[in-house]
Design a protein around this motif. Structure first.
Motif, PDB file in Angstrom:
ATOM      1  N   ALA A  51     -54.165 -60.569  21.396  1.00 53.43           N
ATOM      2  CA  ALA A  51     -53.593 -61.759  20.752  1.00 53.43           C
ATOM      3  C   ALA A  51     -52.847 -61.388  19.474  1.00 53.43           C
ATOM      4  CB  ALA A  51     -54.683 -62.779  20.453  1.00 53.43           C
ATOM      5  N   SER A  52     -53.418 -60.478  18.677  1.00 56.07           N
ATOM      6  CA  SER A  52     -52.748 -60.090  17.427  1.00 56.07           C
ATOM      7  C   SER A  52     -51.460 -59.339  17.709  1.00 56.07           C
ATOM      8  CB  SER A  52     -53.683 -59.226  16.575  1.00 56.07           C
ATOM      9  OG  SER A  52     -53.992 -57.999  17.230  1.00 56.07           O
ATOM     10  N   ALA A  61     -57.231 -63.250  15.316  1.00 56.38           N
ATOM     11  CA  ALA A  61     -56.037 -62.451  15.611  1.00 56.38           C
ATOM     12  C   ALA A  61     -54.799 -63.015  14.947  1.00 56.38           C
ATOM     13  CB  ALA A  61     -55.845 -62.352  17.122  1.00 56.38           C
ATOM     14  N   VAL A  62     -54.569 -64.323  15.101  1.00 50.84           N
ATOM     15  CA  VAL A  62     -53.305 -64.897  14.634  1.00 50.84           C
ATOM     16  C   VAL A  62     -53.353 -65.305  13.162  1.00 50.84           C
ATOM     17  CG1 VAL A  62     -52.749 -65.717  16.951  1.00 50.84           C
ATOM     18  CG2 VAL A  62     -53.876 -67.254  15.332  1.00 50.84           C
ATOM     19  N   THR A  63     -54.496 -65.176  12.513  1.00 51.60           N
ATOM     20  CA  THR A  63     -54.562 -65.456  11.077  1.00 51.60           C
ATOM     21  C   THR A  63     -54.733 -64.163  10.295  1.00 51.60           C
ATOM     22  OG1 THR A  63     -56.947 -65.907  11.300  1.00 51.60           O
ATOM     23  CG2 THR A  63     -55.447 -67.788  11.357  1.00 51.60           C
ATOM     24  N   VAL A  64     -55.893 -63.533  10.424  1.00 50.79           N
ATOM     25  CA  VAL A  64     -56.207 -62.352   9.617  1.00 50.79           C
ATOM     26  C   VAL A  64     -55.309 -61.172   9.988  1.00 50.79           C
ATOM     27  CG1 VAL A  64     -58.005 -60.722   8.953  1.00 50.79           C
ATOM     28  CG2 VAL A  64     -58.592 -63.125   9.337  1.00 50.79           C
ATOM     29  N   LEU A  65     -55.295 -60.798  11.276  1.00 49.31           N
ATOM     30  CA  LEU A  65     -54.552 -59.598  11.663  1.00 49.31           C
ATOM     31  C   LEU A  65     -53.040 -59.791  11.563  1.00 49.31           C
ATOM     32  CD1 LEU A  65     -56.631 -58.175  14.640  1.00 49.31           C
ATOM     33  CD2 LEU A  65     -56.755 -57.665  12.219  1.00 49.31           C
ATOM     34  N   VAL A  66     -52.567 -60.966  11.949  1.00 49.66           N
ATOM     35  CA  VAL A  66     -51.135 -61.219  11.813  1.00 49.66           C
ATOM     36  C   VAL A  66     -50.735 -61.258  10.335  1.00 49.66           C
ATOM     37  CG1 VAL A  66     -49.326 -62.950  12.168  1.00 49.66           C
ATOM     38  CG2 VAL A  66     -50.874 -62.371  14.038  1.00 49.66           C
ATOM     39  N   TYR A  67     -51.622 -61.763   9.495  1.00 48.46           N
ATOM     40  CA  TYR A  67     -51.348 -61.751   8.046  1.00 48.46           C
ATOM     41  C   TYR A  67     -51.256 -60.308   7.541  1.00 48.46           C
ATOM     42  CZ  TYR A  67     -51.759 -62.804   3.067  1.00 48.46           C
ATOM     43  OH  TYR A  67     -51.537 -62.892   1.727  1.00 48.46           O
ATOM     44  N   LEU A 102     -40.134 -67.262  16.871  1.00 49.65           N
ATOM     45  CA  LEU A 102     -38.764 -67.091  16.389  1.00 49.65           C
ATOM     46  C   LEU A 102     -38.286 -68.340  15.657  1.00 49.65           C
ATOM     47  CD1 LEU A 102     -37.044 -65.287  19.409  1.00 49.65           C
ATOM     48  CD2 LEU A 102     -37.846 -64.281  17.259  1.00 49.65           C
ATOM     49  N   GLN A 103     -38.672 -69.519  16.151  1.00 48.73           N
ATOM     50  CA  GLN A 103     -38.291 -70.756  15.471  1.00 48.73           C
ATOM     51  C   GLN A 103     -38.924 -70.817  14.082  1.00 48.73           C
ATOM     52  OE1 GLN A 103     -39.469 -72.985  19.285  1.00 48.73           O
ATOM     53  NE2 GLN A 103     -38.106 -74.429  18.270  1.00 48.73           N
ATOM     54  N   ALA A 104     -40.209 -70.485  14.018  1.00 50.03           N
ATOM     55  CA  ALA A 104     -40.911 -70.544  12.731  1.00 50.03           C
ATOM     56  C   ALA A 104     -40.312 -69.586  11.719  1.00 50.03           C
ATOM     57  CB  ALA A 104     -42.397 -70.243  12.934  1.00 50.03           C
ATOM     58  N   ALA A 105     -39.809 -68.441  12.203  1.00 47.52           N
ATOM     59  CA  ALA A 105     -39.221 -67.455  11.296  1.00 47.52           C
ATOM     60  C   ALA A 105     -37.976 -67.985  10.588  1.00 47.52           C
ATOM     61  CB  ALA A 105     -38.881 -66.172  12.058  1.00 47.52           C
ATOM     62  N   ILE A 160     -47.136 -69.323   5.636  1.00 50.56           N
ATOM     63  CA  ILE A 160     -47.758 -68.952   6.913  1.00 50.56           C
ATOM     64  C   ILE A 160     -46.904 -67.884   7.592  1.00 50.56           C
ATOM     65  CG2 ILE A 160     -48.502 -69.783   9.172  1.00 50.56           C
ATOM     66  CD1 ILE A 160     -48.768 -72.540   8.031  1.00 50.56           C
ATOM     67  N   PRO A 161     -47.496 -66.770   8.042  1.00 44.93           N
ATOM     68  CA  PRO A 161     -46.728 -65.805   8.833  1.00 44.93           C
ATOM     69  C   PRO A 161     -46.189 -66.462  10.096  1.00 44.93           C
ATOM     70  CG  PRO A 161     -48.817 -64.858   8.121  1.00 44.93           C
ATOM     71  CD  PRO A 161     -48.875 -66.309   7.797  1.00 44.93           C
ATOM     72  N   ALA A 162     -44.991 -66.102  10.488  1.00 50.17           N
ATOM     73  CA  ALA A 162     -44.393 -66.710  11.682  1.00 50.17           C
ATOM     74  C   ALA A 162     -45.274 -66.502  12.914  1.00 50.17           C
ATOM     75  CB  ALA A 162     -43.003 -66.122  11.925  1.00 50.17           C
ATOM     76  N   GLY A 163     -45.911 -65.329  13.014  1.00 54.07           N
ATOM     77  CA  GLY A 163     -46.767 -65.048  14.162  1.00 54.07           C
ATOM     78  C   GLY A 163     -48.044 -65.855  14.186  1.00 54.07           C
ATOM     79  N   SER A 164     -48.378 -66.523  13.077  1.00 50.75           N
ATOM     80  CA  SER A 164     -49.607 -67.325  13.010  1.00 50.75           C
ATOM     81  C   SER A 164     -49.375 -68.786  13.345  1.00 50.75           C
ATOM     82  CB  SER A 164     -50.232 -67.215  11.611  1.00 50.75           C
ATOM     83  OG  SER A 164     -50.610 -65.896  11.322  1.00 50.75           O
ATOM     84  N   ILE A 165     -48.162 -69.147  13.743  1.00 54.60           N
ATOM     85  CA  ILE A 165     -47.864 -70.551  13.986  1.00 54.60           C
ATOM     86  C   ILE A 165     -48.688 -71.106  15.153  1.00 54.60           C
ATOM     87  CG2 ILE A 165     -45.956 -70.178  15.603  1.00 54.60           C
ATOM     88  CD1 ILE A 165     -46.120 -72.767  12.728  1.00 54.60           C
ATOM     89  N   SER A 166     -49.120 -70.226  16.054  1.00 48.59           N
ATOM     90  CA  SER A 166     -49.920 -70.681  17.195  1.00 48.59           C
ATOM     91  C   SER A 166     -51.358 -71.003  16.816  1.00 48.59           C
ATOM     92  CB  SER A 166     -49.911 -69.626  18.303  1.00 48.59           C
ATOM     93  OG  SER A 166     -50.460 -68.407  17.838  1.00 48.59           O
TER      94      SER A 166
END
Length: 583
Positions: free
Chosen positions: A38-39, A193-199, A349-352, A365-371
Motif C-alpha cells: 500500500a505504501s 501505509a498511506v499516512t506514516v510511510l507516505v509522509y 495526480l489530481q491531489a498533487a 497532506i502528501p498527495a499519496g495520502s489522499i486515499s
C-alpha cells in the motif's frame, strides 16, 4: 474410554489456546505485506513520473500490470498451498520474496545509477530510463507481486487452521470474529501505509520511506520463522484440486451415459459413510462423472469388473465441490467491475495539483495520502458494522435479518458507480477552477467524498464477497476464497489497462490531447470517470440479473445466517474489533 476422551479433550483445549495466541502473528504477516504494497502503491505513480521520467499513462499501465500480477498470482499461490506446500511453507517463502522485492526497490532510491539523473530544469531535457534501470524496477515489483501470491490468499486460511480442531458449530461462530479482526487489521495496515510511510517518502525522501518498508517486512519475516515450531500446520490436501479436474474429465468420458430424470434407477459413487449419496440437480451434466452402471461400485473394491471401475472415477462429493466452484463464477464476474472502478482513480495526480493544506495550518497532506479517506471509512465501518451499525439497522427496520450477502454486494457495486460519478463532477470543477482562477488552487478536500464512497463500497462489497465465497465453497478450498477475490482484482487491472489504452487511442488523434494526458488540464479525466460510471451502471444491471437467476447452495449455513443474524461470539475478536469504532 472416558479417560481417553477426557485426555483428547484436554489436548484439544491446549492446542486451541496455543493456536489462538498465534493468530495475531499470522495476521501480522499479511499486515506487513499490505503495509509495504500500500505504501509503495500509493506513491508509485509519483515515483515513476519524477524519478524514472515516465508519462502518466505509461506509469498507470505499469501500475495496472503490477496490480494485475499481485492479484492473479494468489490463485496460483492458493492452489500450490492447498495441494502441494501447505499454508505455512507458502506464507514463509512468499514473505522472503516480498522482502527481496522491497529491498530491490529500496536500492533504486539509494544507488544513483539505478535511476536516471534528475531533470534540469524540472520536466525539461529529462533522460530516459535505461533497460537495466527498468529491469531492476520491474524485478522489484515482480518479487513483491510474488510475495503477495502466498501471503494474501493463505494468511486468513492459515489462521483458521489454528482453530480447525474445534467442533464445527464453535468454529463457524468464531470465523465471524476472525473476519472482523482480519478486516480491521488490513484497514489499519493501509492507514499506516498511506499516512506514516507516505509522509516519510514525501518529507524525508524516497530512501527513508523505502528503508522503513524493507525493515518492516524483514522483521515480520524473521518473527514468522521464530514462532514456526508453535504453529498448527495442516497438511496439504492433494486430492481437492486434482478431484476438480477429474470431475471435468470424467464427465466428458461418460457423456454417452443416459441420465434419467429425477435420477430414477441410477446409482452414484460416494465415499463410505458419506451422507451425500445423490448429487444435486444443478449442472446435471456433471453428475455423469459419478454415475455407475451397476449397483455395486466402490473405489476400494478390487473384485469389480473393469468396465464398472472405469466409470467410478469420481465421488458425489467431488462433483458437488466442482459445482460449488462454478456456481460462484456468475456473481464473481459481476463484481469484477467494483475492483476496476476502485483502482481507476487518478486522485494522487489530481491531489498533487490542488491545495493540500488542512484549513489555515501549514501542514500539507502528501498527495499519496489522499486515499486515507477511503481507508478510514473502510476500517471504521467494517469494525463497527456488527457491533453498532447492524443493531441500529435492526431497531430501525424492525427485522432481525436486514441485509443478505448478495444485497451487501449489490450495495457495494452501486456505491462504486456513484463514486465515479462524483469523481467526474469534482474533476470537471477542478479543471474549470484551474482555468478560471489560475494560481488559486482548489482544495484537495473536494476529493474526499469520492474516496469515502469507495471506502463504503469496499466495506459492503468486498467483505460480503469474502463471506459469500466462504459460505458457498467447500472448506477444503479455504485459500481459494481470497485468491478468487484477488483474481477479480487482476482481471479488473487488465480491463483497466485495455480501456485506458483504447480511450487514449480513440480520443488522442489529430493532434488533440487524449483524455488521459500527462497534463491533467489538457486531458479530460472527468470524461474518463463518466465513461467508467456508465460501464459500472451496465454491470449493476448484470449483477441484479445474476443475483436473481443463480441460486448457490450454502455449504456453510452459519456464515450466511451470520451475515445479519444473531451470532454468539466465543472469541474476543469481536470485542477487539468493536474497540476500533470511536464513540
Amino acid at each position: 474410554m472416558d479417560e481417553g476422551a477426557h485426555e483428547k479433550q484436554q489436548q484439544a483445549h491446549v492446542l486451541g489456546k496455543k493456536g489462538l495466541r498465534l493468530i495475531p502473528v499470522i495476521i501480522a504477516n499479511e499486515v506487513s505485506e499490505r503495509i509495504v504494497s500500500a505504501s509503495v502503491g500509493a506513491n508509485l505513480i509519483i515515483y515513476l513520473t519524477t524519478k524514472y521520467h515516465l508519462g502518466a499513462a505509461s506509469s498507470a499501465i505499469i501500475i495496472f500490470v503490477y496490480i494485475a500480477a499481485a492479484n492473479f498470482l494468489p490463485v496460483c499461490g492458493a492452489i500450490v498451498s492447498d495441494a502441494l506446500l501447505g499454508r505455512f511453507l507458502t506464507v514463509t517463502l512468499t514473505l522472503f520474496s516480498c522482502t527481496i522485492g522491497t529491498t530491490l526497490l529500496c536500492l533504486t532510491s539509494v544507488i544513483p545509477r539505478l535511476t536516471p539523473p534528475d531533470c534540469t530544469p524540472p520536466n525539461q531535457g529529462c533522460t530516459s530510463s535505461t533497460p537495466v534501470q527498468l529491469f531492476v524496477l520491474y524485478a522489484s515489483l515482480g518479487f513483491m507481486a510474488l510475495g503477495a501470491s502466498g501471503v494474501r490468499p493463505c494468511c486468513l486460511a492459515f489462521a483458521e487452521d489454528q482453530i480447525a480442531h474445534w467442533d464445527n458449530a464453535r468454529k463457524d461462530r468464531a470465523l465471524r470474529g476472525l473476519f472482523s479482526w482480519y478486516y480491521v487489521s488490513v484497514g489499519f495496515s493501509q492507514i499506516v501505509a498511506v499516512t506514516v510511510l507516505v509522509y516519510f517518502q514525501d518529507k524525508l525522501g524516497w530512501k527513508v520511506g523505502f528503508m522503513v518498508s524493507a525493515a518492516i517486512i524483514a522483521s515480520v519475516t524473521l518473527l514468522n520463522l521464530a514462532v514456526a515450531p508453535f504453529y498448527v500446520k495442516a497438511k496439504p490436501q492433494t486430492g481437492v484440486w486434482a478431484g476438480l479436474l477429474e470431475v471435468a474429465v470424467a464427465a466428458v468420458k461418460n457423456r454417452d451415459l443416459e441420465l434419467p430424470e429425477a435420477n430414477h434407477g441410477v446409482q452414484f459413487h460416494s465415499l463410505p459413510g458419506s451422507t451425500q449419496l445423490v448429487p444435486s440437480e444443478k449442472m446435471r451434466f456433471l453428475n455423469k462423472a459419478c454415475m455407475v452402471r451397476t449397483r455395486v461400485c466402490s473405489s476400494t473394491n478390487n473384485e469389480e469388473s473393469d468396465n464398472t471401475s472405469s466409470r467410478c472415477t469420481c465421488t458425489v462429493e467431488q462433483v458437488e465441490n466442482l459445482k460449488a466452484a462454478l456456481s460462484v463464477m456468475p456473481m464473481w464476474s459481476a463484481m469484477v467491475m467494483t475492483f476496476l472502478l476502485q483502482s481507476s482513480s487518478f486522485g494522487v495526480l489530481q491531489a498533487a495539483t490542488m491545495d493540500r493544506h488542512i484549513g489555515t495550518t501549514r501542514f500539507q497532506i502528501p498527495a499519496g495520502s489522499i486515499s486515507i479517506f477511503e481507508i478510514m471509512t473502510f476500517t471504521v465501518w467494517s469494525g463497527c458494522y456488527d457491533s453498532y451499525i447492524l443493531p441500529l439497522l435492526r431497531r430501525v427496520t424492525g427485522r432481525q435479518r436486514v441485509l443478505t450477502l448478495k444485497q451487501r454486494m449489490g450495495i457495494g457495486l452501486f456505491l462504486t458507480v456513484v463514486s465515479m460519478a462524483v469523481a467526474s463532477a469534482v474533476e470537471a470543477r477542478r479543471r474549470e477552477a484551474t482555468v478560471r482562477q489560475g494560481a488559486l488552487r482548489m482544495s484537495s478536500m473536494w476529493l474526499a467524498p469520492q474516496y469515502v464512497l469507495m471506502g463504503l463500497a469496499g466495506a459492503f462489497g468486498n467483505i460480503a464477497q469474502i463471506e459469500f465465497y466462504y459460505a458457498v465453497l467447500p472448506k477444503s478450498m479455504g485459500s481459494f476464497v481470497l485468491a478468487l477475490l484477488f483474481f477479480g482484482g487482476g482481471v479488473a487491472s487488465i480491463m483497466g489497462t485495455v480501456i485506458l489504452k483504447f480511450v487514449n487511442v480513440v480520443t488522442g488523434g489529430g493532434g488533440v490531447a487524449p483524455w488521459i494526458s500527462d497534463d491533467l488540464n489538457l486531458g479530460r479525466y472527468d470524461c474518463y470517470y463518466r465513461l467508467l460510471a456508465v460501464l459500472g451502471a451496465v454491470d449493476l444491471v448484470y449483477f441484479v440479473v445474476c443475483a436473481y437467476v443463480f441460486n448457490e447452495t450454502m455449504q456453510n449455513m452459519t456464515l450466511e445466517a451470520g451475515a445479519d443474524g444473531e451470532a454468539e461470539e466465543i472469541l474476543s475478536f469481536e470485542a477487539s474489533s468493536a474497540s476500533a469504532c470511536p464513540n
